[in-house]
Design a protein around this motif. Sequence first.
Motif, PDB file in Angstrom:
ATOM      1  N   LEU A 132       0.822  -1.212   0.000  1.00 40.62           N
ATOM      2  CA  LEU A 132       0.000   0.000   0.000  1.00 40.62           C
ATOM      3  C   LEU A 132       0.854   1.261   0.000  1.00 40.62           C
ATOM      4  O   LEU A 132       0.536   2.233  -0.675  1.00 40.62           O
ATOM      5  CB  LEU A 132      -0.961  -0.016   1.191  1.00 40.62           C
ATOM      6  N   GLU A 136       1.048   4.147  -3.035  1.00 42.72           N
ATOM      7  CA  GLU A 136       0.860   5.579  -2.822  1.00 42.72           C
ATOM      8  C   GLU A 136       1.986   6.389  -3.454  1.00 42.72           C
ATOM      9  O   GLU A 136       1.786   7.518  -3.866  1.00 42.72           O
ATOM     10  CB  GLU A 136       0.751   5.882  -1.322  1.00 42.72           C
ATOM     11  N   HIS A 159      -7.268   3.450   2.351  1.00 43.78           N
ATOM     12  CA  HIS A 159      -6.359   3.576   1.206  1.00 43.78           C
ATOM     13  C   HIS A 159      -7.088   3.576  -0.141  1.00 43.78           C
ATOM     14  O   HIS A 159      -6.499   3.896  -1.164  1.00 43.78           O
ATOM     15  CB  HIS A 159      -5.325   2.438   1.216  1.00 43.78           C
TER      16      HIS A 159
END
Length: 171
Positions: A132, A136, A159
């Motif tokens: 994750l 990003e 997220h």
Amino acid sequence: MYINTTKNWNDLHIGEKAKEELQKAGELIGQQQEQTERAHSFLFRGDRGAGKKTAASLLGTVAGKSVLHVDLNEIVSKYIGETEKNIDKILDRAESKHAILYFDEADALFGKRSEVQDSHDKYANQEVSYLLRKLEENNSVAIFATRPETKVDDSLLKHFKKVIHFVPRKD
């Protein structure tokens, strides 16, 4: 492996709310392309055969992007550090091709995230966090597909730009 489809939005047998959410997702992907803002991640939840992969392919068609199908069973490794290396390779490949990432059966990854009871749990949580975090930092759009019953904790849900539930259309 890249996926595509010859189907169209009318071929998806899902409810209107899900179709509206998919259209909004397509708009977000288009805006992200135009504004070079950080890419978005989406969570598709539905039973097998609900149209999640087809929807991902259709979003790729709308955005003019390839869709890279990622089998999480092939990137998750029991050897320390190997999963992270595999994630980096996939993300580099997607970014170089400006592809949308489609993580099929993400249950394999999210289902491992749990309360830490031993070192294996701790490491599984680190793998999810690593993925994750890297997403990003990366400019690729990511779509994760799970079954509806898969527990996804709140810290993961934040997220995702959108969570789309693939509920069958009521005719």
